[in-house]
Write a protein that holds these residues in place. Structure first.
Motif, mmCIF file in Angstrom:
data_model
loop_
_atom_site.group_PDB
_atom_site.id
_atom_site.type_symbol
_atom_site.label_atom_id
_atom_site.label_comp_id
_atom_site.label_asym_id
_atom_site.label_seq_id
_atom_site.Cartn_x
_atom_site.Cartn_y
_atom_site.Cartn_z
ATOM 1 N N UNK A 81 -7.978 -2.341 9.199
ATOM 2 C CA UNK A 81 -9.288 -2.983 9.280
ATOM 3 C C UNK A 81 -9.357 -3.892 10.507
ATOM 4 N N UNK A 82 -10.511 -3.854 11.174
ATOM 5 C CA UNK A 82 -10.789 -4.703 12.333
ATOM 6 C C UNK A 82 -11.896 -5.663 11.939
ATOM 7 N N UNK A 109 -7.302 -14.809 9.071
ATOM 8 C CA UNK A 109 -7.667 -13.992 10.225
ATOM 9 C C UNK A 109 -9.140 -14.165 10.567
ATOM 10 N N UNK A 110 -9.455 -14.014 11.843
ATOM 11 C CA UNK A 110 -10.808 -14.246 12.347
ATOM 12 C C UNK A 110 -11.258 -13.046 13.189
ATOM 13 N N UNK A 111 -12.494 -13.049 13.682
ATOM 14 C CA UNK A 111 -12.980 -11.905 14.473
ATOM 15 C C UNK A 111 -12.043 -11.536 15.619
ATOM 16 N N UNK A 112 -11.780 -10.240 15.735
ATOM 17 C CA UNK A 112 -10.836 -9.742 16.723
ATOM 18 C C UNK A 112 -9.475 -9.437 16.143
ATOM 19 N N UNK A 113 -9.190 -9.967 14.954
ATOM 20 C CA UNK A 113 -7.905 -9.705 14.298
ATOM 21 C C UNK A 113 -7.958 -8.400 13.514
ATOM 22 N N UNK A 114 -6.777 -7.895 13.193
ATOM 23 C CA UNK A 114 -6.650 -6.678 12.389
ATOM 24 C C UNK A 114 -5.700 -6.933 11.229
ATOM 25 N N UNK A 115 -5.807 -6.095 10.210
ATOM 26 C CA UNK A 115 -4.836 -6.123 9.109
ATOM 27 C C UNK A 115 -4.791 -4.753 8.458
ATOM 28 N N UNK A 116 -3.712 -4.502 7.724
ATOM 29 C CA UNK A 116 -3.546 -3.225 7.040
ATOM 30 C C UNK A 116 -2.849 -2.162 7.862
ATOM 31 N N UNK A 117 -2.363 -2.524 9.071
ATOM 32 C CA UNK A 117 -1.812 -1.510 9.976
ATOM 33 C C UNK A 117 -0.506 -0.908 9.463
ATOM 34 N N UNK A 118 0.305 -1.697 8.733
ATOM 35 C CA UNK A 118 1.585 -1.171 8.284
ATOM 36 C C UNK A 118 1.402 -0.055 7.263
ATOM 37 N N UNK A 119 0.438 -0.238 6.366
ATOM 38 C CA UNK A 119 0.184 0.808 5.374
ATOM 39 C C UNK A 119 -0.364 2.066 6.040
ATOM 40 N N UNK A 120 -1.163 1.892 7.109
ATOM 41 C CA UNK A 120 -1.719 3.042 7.825
ATOM 42 C C UNK A 120 -0.612 3.833 8.512
ATOM 43 N N UNK A 121 0.290 3.128 9.181
ATOM 44 C CA UNK A 121 1.325 3.805 9.960
ATOM 45 C C UNK A 121 2.424 4.369 9.071
ATOM 46 N N UNK A 122 2.854 3.581 8.073
ATOM 47 C CA UNK A 122 3.967 4.000 7.226
ATOM 48 C C UNK A 122 3.529 4.809 6.018
ATOM 49 N N UNK A 123 2.258 4.686 5.636
ATOM 50 C CA UNK A 123 1.794 5.346 4.422
ATOM 51 C C UNK A 123 2.355 4.731 3.167
ATOM 52 N N UNK A 124 2.716 3.430 3.250
ATOM 53 C CA UNK A 124 3.363 2.760 2.126
ATOM 54 C C UNK A 124 2.368 1.876 1.374
ATOM 55 N N UNK A 125 2.827 1.360 0.230
ATOM 56 C CA UNK A 125 2.020 0.426 -0.548
ATOM 57 C C UNK A 125 1.832 -0.860 0.239
ATOM 58 N N UNK A 163 -17.718 -8.704 8.110
ATOM 59 C CA UNK A 163 -18.041 -7.350 8.556
ATOM 60 C C UNK A 163 -16.771 -6.732 9.127
ATOM 61 N N UNK A 164 -16.416 -5.543 8.644
ATOM 62 C CA UNK A 164 -15.171 -4.888 9.047
ATOM 63 C C UNK A 164 -15.443 -3.501 9.611
ATOM 64 N N UNK A 165 -14.632 -3.094 10.582
ATOM 65 C CA UNK A 165 -14.536 -1.701 10.991
ATOM 66 C C UNK A 165 -13.257 -1.144 10.385
ATOM 67 N N UNK A 166 -13.301 0.106 9.931
ATOM 68 C CA UNK A 166 -12.175 0.709 9.223
ATOM 69 C C UNK A 166 -11.657 1.912 10.015
ATOM 70 N N UNK A 167 -10.350 1.992 10.184
ATOM 71 C CA UNK A 167 -9.697 3.145 10.796
ATOM 72 C C UNK A 167 -8.743 3.744 9.779
ATOM 73 N N UNK A 168 -9.046 4.970 9.336
ATOM 74 C CA UNK A 168 -8.204 5.646 8.359
ATOM 75 C C UNK A 168 -7.195 6.566 9.024
ATOM 76 N N UNK A 169 -6.330 7.143 8.212
ATOM 77 C CA UNK A 169 -5.271 8.007 8.738
ATOM 78 C C UNK A 169 -5.853 9.237 9.442
ATOM 79 N N UNK A 170 -6.860 9.849 8.850
ATOM 80 C CA UNK A 170 -7.471 11.034 9.472
ATOM 81 C C UNK A 170 -8.114 10.679 10.802
#
Length: 251
Positions: A2-3, A26-42, A54-61
Motif C-alpha cells: 500500500x502507498x 506513516x504519512x503520505x509518501x510512505x508504504x507498508x505491506x511490502x514484505x507480504x507482497x514479496x515473500x507471500x507470507x503472513x 487514501x491508499x494506492x494498492x499494488x498486488x502480486x499480479x
C-alpha cells in the motif's frame, strides 16, 4: 502493498501482555505491506487508519505485469524499496540493542531511585545517534516537586532543573528535546528523562525517536516502581523496629 496518498497510518503489533505496541506512524509518501507482497507470507503487523486515509494498492499480479512490461523502471522501484526496508531494519536493530542493555540495568540491585536513573542516563545517551545530552528527574510526592537528579552529555547541565508534574505525557519540548514520562501504577509519573539533540530533528526522525524511547520507558518505569517499593519497605521495617525496640535499634 500500500502507498499512502493522504492521511496517516499506524503500524502496530499485538503483545502478549495485552494491547498493542505502536511500531510506526506513516504519512503520505510512505508504504507498508511490502514484505507480504514479496515473500507471500503472513503479515507480521497490523495497519490502522490514524486519520482518514487514501491508499494506492499494488498486488502480486500487478507487480508481475509491471516487471514484465517495464523492467528498468521496476529496478529503480526495488532499489528504493530496499533503501526503505534497510532503514527500518536499522531503526529496529538499534531499539533492540538499547532495550537489551537497559534490561540488564533493570535486573541489577539499586537501593536509590536517583542512582538507578543516573545509571540509565549513562547507558542511554551513548546509544543515541547524534550529539545528545540527557537529564533525569524524580518526583517527590511529599514536597510535590520534580528535581533533576542527574545529567549526561556535553550539555546536560543546561537542561531544566525541574519539570511541571502536571504534564504527565511523553512529549517533545522543542524540535530537539524529548521528555519521557516514567509512569508507574499511579497517574502521577515517578520521574522523567529528557534527551536533547544538538540540532533540530525532522518530523520523521522525531517520530522514530519518540517510539524508541517510549518502548524503553515502559521497562524503566517498571524497574523504578520496584526500587521505590523496596525503599518504602525498608523504611517501613526500620520504623517498625524502632517502635518495637526503641530508637537506638539499628536495622
Amino acid at each position: 502493498m500500500f502507498f499512502i496518498a493522504h492521511g496517516d497510518v499506524r503500524i502496530e503489533k499485538r503483545v502478549e501482555t495485552g494491547g498493542a505496541k505502536e511500531l510506526a506512524l506513516l504519512s503520505p509518501g510512505d508504504t507498508f505491506g511490502e514484505m507480504a507482497l514479496i515473500e507471500g507470507s503472513t503479515r507480521a503487523a497490523g495497519a490502522v487508519a490514524h486519520t482518514d486515509v487514501t491508499l494506492f494498492v499494488l498486488g502480486k499480479d500487478g507487480l508481475d505485469r509491471w516487471v514484465r512490461s517495464d523492467p528498468l523502471t521496476t529496478v529503480g522501484f526495488f532499489v528504493e524499496l530496499l533503501r526503505v526496508t534497510s532503514h527500518r531494519l536499522r531503526v529496529a536493530a538499534e531499539e533492540i540493542v538499547l532495550l537489551y542493555d537497559l534490561g540488564h540495568l533493570t535486573v541489577e540491585r539499586f537501593e536509590e531511585e536517583s542512582v538507578f536513573l543516573r545509571a540509565v542516563l549513562h547507558c542511554l545517551v551513548p546509544h543515541l545517534d547524534g550529539d545528545w545530552s540527557g537529564a533525569a528527574y524524580l518526583y517527590n510526592e511529599f514536597s510535590q516537586d520534580v528535581a533533576r537528579v542527574g545529567t549526561e552529555g556535553p550539555r546536560g547541565e543546561t537542561l531544566p532543573e525541574t519539570l511541571p508534574i502536571a504534564r504527565s505525557e511523553n512529549r517533545w519540548l522543542d524540535d530537539a528535546s524529548f521528555c519521557l514520562a516514567l509512569t508507574g501504577k499511579a497517574a502521577t509519573p515517578l520521574g522523567f528523562l529528557v534527551a536533547r539533540n544538538a540540532t533540530a530533528m525532522s518530523a520523521r526522525a522525531r517520530q522514530e525517536f519518540g517510539l524508541t524511547l517510549t518502548a524503553a520507558g515502559h521497562l524503566l518505569a517498571s524497574a523504578l516502581q520496584n526500587i521505590k517499593h523496596d525503599s518504602e519497605e525498608r523504611l517501613r521495617a526500620r520504623l517498625e523496629s524502632q517502635r518495637t525496640y526503641g530508637p537506638a535499634f539499628q536495622a
